[in-house]
Design a protein around this motif. Sequence first.
Motif, PDB file in Angstrom:
ATOM      1  N   PHE A 118      15.911   4.799  -8.250  1.00  0.00           N
ATOM      2  CA  PHE A 118      14.719   4.988  -7.835  1.00  0.00           C
ATOM      3  C   PHE A 118      14.277   6.558  -8.051  1.00  0.00           C
ATOM      4  CE2 PHE A 118      17.663   5.774  -4.292  1.00  0.00           C
ATOM      5  CZ  PHE A 118      17.360   6.922  -3.824  1.00  0.00           C
ATOM      6  N   ASN A 120      11.708   9.101  -5.840  1.00  0.00           N
ATOM      7  CA  ASN A 120      11.416   9.285  -4.436  1.00  0.00           C
ATOM      8  C   ASN A 120       9.835   9.812  -4.565  1.00  0.00           C
ATOM      9  OD1 ASN A 120      11.259  10.096  -1.841  1.00  0.00           O
ATOM     10  ND2 ASN A 120      13.103  11.178  -1.663  1.00  0.00           N
ATOM     11  N   THR A 121       9.032   9.070  -4.185  1.00  0.00           N
ATOM     12  CA  THR A 121       7.671   9.430  -4.246  1.00  0.00           C
ATOM     13  C   THR A 121       7.259  10.795  -3.067  1.00  0.00           C
ATOM     14  OG1 THR A 121       6.847   7.210  -4.670  1.00  0.00           O
ATOM     15  CG2 THR A 121       5.222   8.677  -3.589  1.00  0.00           C
ATOM     16  N   SER A 219       3.405   9.499  -7.820  1.00  0.00           N
ATOM     17  CA  SER A 219       3.699   8.540  -8.444  1.00  0.00           C
ATOM     18  C   SER A 219       2.620   7.918  -9.324  1.00  0.00           C
ATOM     19  CB  SER A 219       4.139   7.257  -7.224  1.00  0.00           C
ATOM     20  OG  SER A 219       2.921   6.957  -6.622  1.00  0.00           O
ATOM     21  N   SER A 223       0.720   4.285  -3.718  1.00  0.00           N
ATOM     22  CA  SER A 223       2.004   3.559  -2.718  1.00  0.00           C
ATOM     23  C   SER A 223       1.276   2.476  -1.819  1.00  0.00           C
ATOM     24  CB  SER A 223       2.524   4.633  -1.756  1.00  0.00           C
ATOM     25  OG  SER A 223       3.195   4.018  -0.853  1.00  0.00           O
ATOM     26  N   THR A 231      -3.296   9.331  -6.367  1.00  0.00           N
ATOM     27  CA  THR A 231      -2.373   9.959  -6.969  1.00  0.00           C
ATOM     28  C   THR A 231      -2.830  11.278  -7.630  1.00  0.00           C
ATOM     29  OG1 THR A 231      -2.963   8.906  -9.224  1.00  0.00           O
ATOM     30  CG2 THR A 231      -1.530   7.842  -7.709  1.00  0.00           C
ATOM     31  N   ARG A 243      10.100  13.935 -12.041  1.00  0.00           N
ATOM     32  CA  ARG A 243       9.804  13.221 -10.415  1.00  0.00           C
ATOM     33  C   ARG A 243      11.380  13.333  -9.849  1.00  0.00           C
ATOM     34  NH1 ARG A 243       7.230   7.664 -10.161  1.00  0.00           N
ATOM     35  NH2 ARG A 243       7.091   8.536  -7.811  1.00  0.00           N
ATOM     36  N   TYR A 245      14.421  12.288  -8.189  1.00  0.00           N
ATOM     37  CA  TYR A 245      15.343  11.136  -7.955  1.00  0.00           C
ATOM     38  C   TYR A 245      16.822  11.649  -7.594  1.00  0.00           C
ATOM     39  CZ  TYR A 245      16.909  13.155 -12.385  1.00  0.00           C
ATOM     40  OH  TYR A 245      17.545  14.008 -13.213  1.00  0.00           O
ATOM     41  N   ARG A 276      14.756  -4.887  -2.256  1.00  0.00           N
ATOM     42  CA  ARG A 276      13.656  -4.037  -2.793  1.00  0.00           C
ATOM     43  C   ARG A 276      12.630  -3.656  -1.940  1.00  0.00           C
ATOM     44  NH1 ARG A 276      13.089  -3.784  -8.361  1.00  0.00           N
ATOM     45  NH2 ARG A 276      11.142  -3.035  -9.296  1.00  0.00           N
ATOM     46  N   ILE A 281      10.728  -0.156  -1.335  1.00  0.00           N
ATOM     47  CA  ILE A 281       9.395   0.313  -1.344  1.00  0.00           C
ATOM     48  C   ILE A 281       8.940   0.699  -0.186  1.00  0.00           C
ATOM     49  CG2 ILE A 281       6.916  -0.978  -1.498  1.00  0.00           C
ATOM     50  CD1 ILE A 281       8.504  -2.868  -3.718  1.00  0.00           C
ATOM     51  N   ASP A 286      10.222   4.130  -5.265  1.00  0.00           N
ATOM     52  CA  ASP A 286      10.059   3.366  -6.680  1.00  0.00           C
ATOM     53  C   ASP A 286      11.075   2.819  -7.251  1.00  0.00           C
ATOM     54  OD1 ASP A 286       7.164   3.996  -5.862  1.00  0.00           O
ATOM     55  OD2 ASP A 286       7.000   5.534  -7.565  1.00  0.00           O
TER      56      ASP A 286
END
Length: 318
Positions: A118, A120-121, A219, A223, A231, A243, A245, A276, A281, A286
């Motif tokens: 994923f 991480n936003t 992102s 979201s 965004t 980003r 992660y 998920r 989420i 993400d």
Amino acid sequence: MTRMAAVLLAALAAAPAFADDYPSRPIRAITATSAGGTSDIFMRLIGERVLKDWGQPIIIENRPGGNMMIGGRACADAPNDGYTICILPIETLSYAPFLYKNVPYDPQKDFVPITNPFFNTQALVVSTALEVKSLDELAALSKAKPRTLSYTVPSASLALFLEKWKARTGADLVRVPFRGGAEAVTGVLSGATPVAMFGLANFTALLRGGQVRGLAIDSAARSPLFPDIPTLTELGYEPNPTRIYFGIVAPAGTPGGIVHKLAAEIAAIGNDPEFRRRRLIEMGLDPVFNTPEEFAAFLRQDRANAERVVRESGLQTQ
């Protein structure tokens, strides 16, 4: 047939059977962060499903410290028999060689990619006490009160974004060191560091409670948790080239059959609709779950971006 060729053929013939029998004992998972962090919690959730599916547990070994390089070294030094996997952050896998002179492992040679589960936003938030509702209003306030507002971020890429934003808008904010999510949240609430940009999940309750306001997220799309937060791209800013992660890797030399079996199992867990939704989420993550080959290609590009980010930021290796 030469002796070497015979050995190679025997090894190739044995590899699928080895993967079929795997795992026959517990798997160790090294993290570069403390217990309770995003990677720790995620691997424990994966471990619950692996125990159910494969009958073997995943034992978490937290190895924090050393600018997240202690966990990297522990992973690089671990046996490559498939019974050690590692979930390591972007700092360990991409940034370390460009930030530090003495990195005790080679991120390109010492690890074999399994999957990036994923992104991480990251959310740019402010204390509601500032009474600003946009990046433009934040810039205006900071110029009206020069050198009095501060911000904190956990990574070089986020710092570079905010420094570029400052240059573009003339904003006047002072960066303070990031000492962990809990301390950063406290700083936002107390007003000591009223501007921060890090994991969205850290702010979920505060955003819903109105103690902080979200100005932007990094992102590709808004979201579903907070669809009112735009965004960076929507606001006309170039998104971060890297980003945040946590990548799952194994020590170099881990058999390919095992690597692909692990990747397939983790992807099957992560793509389960309930998992998920609830575990990714709703936590501001993400989902990705790419293949080992896709993750390897991603890492090559991400390391090139990391080198550029550090160079453009003006940071000197320590």
